[in-house]
Design a protein around this motif. Structure first.
Motif, PDB file in Angstrom:
ATOM      1  N   MET A  21       4.440  33.763  21.322  1.00  0.00           N
ATOM      2  CA  MET A  21       3.778  32.660  20.621  1.00  0.00           C
ATOM      3  C   MET A  21       4.743  31.974  19.658  1.00  0.00           C
ATOM      4  SD  MET A  21       0.838  31.061  20.326  1.00  0.00           S
ATOM      5  CE  MET A  21      -0.516  32.168  20.770  1.00  0.00           C
ATOM      6  N   LEU A  22       5.546  32.764  18.937  1.00  0.00           N
ATOM      7  CA  LEU A  22       6.496  32.209  17.971  1.00  0.00           C
ATOM      8  C   LEU A  22       7.624  31.447  18.663  1.00  0.00           C
ATOM      9  CD1 LEU A  22       6.712  35.269  15.549  1.00  0.00           C
ATOM     10  CD2 LEU A  22       5.698  33.049  15.021  1.00  0.00           C
ATOM     11  N   LYS A  23       8.045  31.932  19.833  1.00  0.00           N
ATOM     12  CA  LYS A  23       9.108  31.255  20.577  1.00  0.00           C
ATOM     13  C   LYS A  23       8.623  29.950  21.201  1.00  0.00           C
ATOM     14  CE  LYS A  23      12.002  35.247  21.816  1.00  0.00           C
ATOM     15  NZ  LYS A  23      12.515  36.077  22.942  1.00  0.00           N
ATOM     16  N   SER A  26       6.373  25.916  17.140  1.00  0.00           N
ATOM     17  CA  SER A  26       7.033  25.783  15.842  1.00  0.00           C
ATOM     18  C   SER A  26       5.951  25.753  14.770  1.00  0.00           C
ATOM     19  CB  SER A  26       7.868  24.501  15.798  1.00  0.00           C
ATOM     20  OG  SER A  26       8.494  24.359  14.542  1.00  0.00           O
ATOM     21  N   LEU A  27       5.780  26.877  14.075  1.00  0.00           N
ATOM     22  CA  LEU A  27       4.739  26.980  13.058  1.00  0.00           C
ATOM     23  C   LEU A  27       5.242  26.427  11.731  1.00  0.00           C
ATOM     24  CD1 LEU A  27       3.856  29.074  15.269  1.00  0.00           C
ATOM     25  CD2 LEU A  27       2.757  30.336  13.409  1.00  0.00           C
ATOM     26  N   ASP A  28       4.476  25.540  11.142  1.00  0.00           N
ATOM     27  CA  ASP A  28       4.860  24.917   9.882  1.00  0.00           C
ATOM     28  C   ASP A  28       4.927  25.966   8.772  1.00  0.00           C
ATOM     29  OD1 ASP A  28       5.569  22.759   8.294  1.00  0.00           O
ATOM     30  OD2 ASP A  28       3.510  22.405   7.649  1.00  0.00           O
ATOM     31  N   LEU A  31       9.645  30.614   9.365  1.00  0.00           N
ATOM     32  CA  LEU A  31      11.032  30.534   9.819  1.00  0.00           C
ATOM     33  C   LEU A  31      11.135  30.807  11.318  1.00  0.00           C
ATOM     34  CD1 LEU A  31      12.788  32.507   6.937  1.00  0.00           C
ATOM     35  CD2 LEU A  31      12.998  30.056   7.374  1.00  0.00           C
ATOM     36  N   LYS A  32      12.036  30.093  11.976  1.00  0.00           N
ATOM     37  CA  LYS A  32      12.284  30.351  13.390  1.00  0.00           C
ATOM     38  C   LYS A  32      12.857  31.757  13.541  1.00  0.00           C
ATOM     39  CE  LYS A  32      13.156  25.546  14.716  1.00  0.00           C
ATOM     40  NZ  LYS A  32      14.149  24.587  15.282  1.00  0.00           N
ATOM     41  N   VAL A  33      12.357  32.480  14.534  1.00  0.00           N
ATOM     42  CA  VAL A  33      12.775  33.866  14.712  1.00  0.00           C
ATOM     43  C   VAL A  33      13.183  34.125  16.153  1.00  0.00           C
ATOM     44  CG1 VAL A  33      10.377  34.594  15.096  1.00  0.00           C
ATOM     45  CG2 VAL A  33      12.094  36.287  14.408  1.00  0.00           C
ATOM     46  N   VAL A  82      -0.936  30.380  10.545  1.00  0.00           N
ATOM     47  CA  VAL A  82      -0.813  31.637  11.293  1.00  0.00           C
ATOM     48  C   VAL A  82      -2.131  31.986  11.980  1.00  0.00           C
ATOM     49  CG1 VAL A  82      -0.514  34.135  11.018  1.00  0.00           C
ATOM     50  CG2 VAL A  82       1.089  32.563   9.917  1.00  0.00           C
ATOM     51  N   GLU A  83      -3.229  31.807  11.277  1.00  0.00           N
ATOM     52  CA  GLU A  83      -4.542  32.092  11.862  1.00  0.00           C
ATOM     53  C   GLU A  83      -4.849  31.148  13.021  1.00  0.00           C
ATOM     54  OE1 GLU A  83      -7.134  33.930   8.152  1.00  0.00           O
ATOM     55  OE2 GLU A  83      -6.971  31.754   8.347  1.00  0.00           O
ATOM     56  N   ALA A  84      -4.401  29.894  12.913  1.00  0.00           N
ATOM     57  CA  ALA A  84      -4.668  28.911  13.963  1.00  0.00           C
ATOM     58  C   ALA A  84      -4.008  29.298  15.283  1.00  0.00           C
ATOM     59  CB  ALA A  84      -4.182  27.533  13.520  1.00  0.00           C
TER      60      ALA A  84
END
Length: 239
Positions: A21-23, A26-28, A31-33, A82-84
């Motif tokens: 999901m993180l890749k 791009s969550l506002d 940090l990119k991980v 994060v919840e979204a």
């Protein structure tokens, strides 16, 4: 040049839905991980290019009331973000060395393997605010006392605390006086600072309440009341 910080976990790497999901998104405020496995360990790399950690930033200066309001506003937004994406809010790291700042924005590390409680971590962060707060800033005083005291309650509401902190103070609302601060009671067992210094074969322990330095500062800088001045002499006019 790209700058990264890495969190290492001595466990076999397994990519789950959180990393995917993180890749993919791009969550506002997150940090990119990048995640990888090597030699039986897991590594999580966070891109912090152009950013400074909260810990480093407030080693050189004090936290103001406006800083706290900015942080709370953006932290609240990150929780909703994060919840979204159906991720776990308890994976947001709140240690000052894992919170970063750039151009009026705070950024957070999302660590999928975190085994923590966000509410407990936030309370610990408020203790950091107490130590690093600017006590010449009245709004900072109001916020750090409100945050720290409120987060000591069992099952406290983070949303209600943030709403209380971010509301505009009434014109006649006053900041706690030094005397009122000194009357506050805190769990000294939980909030004592313990300094251990080895001296030969003995260890010296000094325990000081978390609020003691704050009280000392406020007492030192409080305005004197009428009649409190040393050496004040009023000569009566002879009739």
């Amino acid at each position: 040049m790209e700058r990264k910080i890495t969190i290492e976990e001595h466990d076999l790497y397994q990519e789950d839905y959180q990393i995917r999901m993180l890749k993919a998104n791009s969550l506002d405020g997150i940090l990119k991980v990048g995640a990888r496995g090597m030699n039986g360990s897991s590594y999580y790399d966070y891109d912090v290019s152009g950013k400074v950690s909260m810990k480093a930033m407030y080693e050189r200066s004090k936290i103001s009331g406006e800083d706290l309001k900015l942080f709370l506003t953006q932290f609240k937004a990150v929780i909703k973000e994060v919840e979204a994406y159906l991720l776990n809010i308890h994976c947001i790291l709140l240690k000052p060395e894992y919170i970063f700042y750039e151009e009026s924005r705070f950024f957070f590390c999302y660590y999928p393997l975190a085994a923590q409680d966000l509410w407990e971590e936030f309370h610990t962060l408020t203790e950091y605010f107490v130590r690093q707060g600017d006590y010449e800033d009245q709004e900072c005083i109001r916020l750090v006392f409100l945050l720290h005291k409120a987060t000591m309650e069992e099952n406290y509401s983070l949303e209600k605390i943030m709403a209380e902190c971010l509301k505009r103070p009434e014109k006649d609302e006053k900041v706690d006086t030094v005397e009122e601060i000194e009357e506050m009671e805190y769990d000294t067992k939980e909030h004592d600072w313990i300094t251990e210094q080895e001296m030969g074969s003995s260890i010296m322990k000094e325990t000081e309440n978390l609020w003691t330095p704050v009280r000392r500062f406020l007492n030192k800088h409080k305005k004197p009341k009428w009649g409190d001045w040393d050496g004040l002499h009023i000569e009566e006019e002879e009739l």
